[in-house]
Design a protein around this motif. Structure first.
Motif, short mmCIF file in Angstrom:
data_model
loop_
_atom_site.label_atom_id
_atom_site.label_comp_id
_atom_site.label_asym_id
_atom_site.label_seq_id
_atom_site.Cartn_x
_atom_site.Cartn_y
_atom_site.Cartn_z
N UNK A 69 0.82 -1.20 0.00
CA UNK A 69 0.00 0.00 0.00
C UNK A 69 0.85 1.26 0.00
N UNK A 70 0.28 2.32 -0.55
CA UNK A 70 0.98 3.59 -0.63
C UNK A 70 0.91 4.30 0.72
N UNK A 71 1.99 4.96 1.08
CA UNK A 71 2.00 5.84 2.25
C UNK A 71 2.78 7.09 1.85
N UNK A 72 2.05 8.14 1.52
CA UNK A 72 2.73 9.35 1.06
C UNK A 72 3.27 10.19 2.20
N UNK A 73 3.18 9.69 3.41
CA UNK A 73 3.83 10.37 4.52
C UNK A 73 2.91 11.22 5.37
N UNK A 74 1.61 11.21 5.06
CA UNK A 74 0.70 12.00 5.87
C UNK A 74 -0.23 11.09 6.69
N UNK A 75 0.06 9.80 6.68
CA UNK A 75 -0.78 8.85 7.41
C UNK A 75 -0.53 8.89 8.90
N UNK A 76 -1.43 8.32 9.65
CA UNK A 76 -1.26 8.22 11.10
C UNK A 76 -0.40 7.00 11.38
N UNK A 77 0.61 7.18 12.20
CA UNK A 77 1.51 6.08 12.50
C UNK A 77 0.93 5.19 13.59
N UNK A 78 1.09 3.90 13.41
CA UNK A 78 0.66 2.92 14.43
C UNK A 78 1.74 2.87 15.51
N UNK A 79 1.35 2.43 16.73
CA UNK A 79 2.35 2.30 17.79
C UNK A 79 3.50 1.37 17.39
N UNK A 80 3.20 0.41 16.50
CA UNK A 80 4.25 -0.54 16.09
C UNK A 80 5.24 0.09 15.12
N UNK A 81 4.89 1.24 14.57
CA UNK A 81 5.82 1.92 13.66
C UNK A 81 6.82 2.70 14.49
N UNK A 82 7.73 1.93 15.10
CA UNK A 82 8.62 2.52 16.10
C UNK A 82 9.49 3.62 15.54
N UNK A 83 9.87 3.48 14.29
CA UNK A 83 10.76 4.49 13.73
C UNK A 83 10.57 4.52 12.22
N UNK A 84 9.76 5.42 11.73
CA UNK A 84 9.52 5.44 10.29
C UNK A 84 10.73 5.96 9.53
N UNK A 85 10.78 5.66 8.24
CA UNK A 85 11.85 6.20 7.40
C UNK A 85 11.55 7.65 7.09
N UNK A 86 12.58 8.46 7.03
CA UNK A 86 12.44 9.86 6.66
C UNK A 86 12.82 10.00 5.20
#
Ligand SMILES: [Zn+2]
Length: 104
Positions: A69-86
């Motif tokens: 799935x696409x994530x253009x960077x404005x989505x809400x992060x889940x608690x499991x997304x400990x450290x997203x890519x920048x």
């Protein structure tokens, strides 16, 4: 940019999953679109983007991933997304794809 629809053969970024203890961080990888889900739910306009299948190119090998799935960077992060890519100043969840930044 996010209204652009992916098509087979385009190059996008796939965000790798990092490891929970941070030995490996999520990172943007080059990926070639190998298939696009054409399904469009009722009520969605034609800008709707379903999932895509990707051939992900890592520096040391490649793998195939379906139903990304696409994530253009404005989505809400889940608690499991400990450290997203920048990427391009935005946070992206592991296991998603987005358009690469334009270099002019
Ligand atoms: Zn990226």
């Amino acid at each position: 940019m996010s209204e652009q629809k992916p098509s087979v053969g385009r190059v996008v970024h796939y965000v790798s999953h990092g490891t929970p203890n941070g030995e490996y961080l999520p990172e943007c990888r080059a990926a070639i679109v190998t298939a696009v889900d054409q399904y469009q739910p009722a009520g969605e306009d034609d800008r709707f983007i379903g999932h895509v299948d990707l051939c992900v190119l890592n520096p040391t090998g490649m793998f195939f991933k379906q139903g990304v799935h696409q994530d253009e960077g404005d989505g809400v992060l889940e608690p499991s997304d400990f450290r997203p890519a920048q990427c391009n100043g935005l946070s992206h969840k592991g296991g998603t794809w987005h358009w690469p930044e334009r270099v002019s």
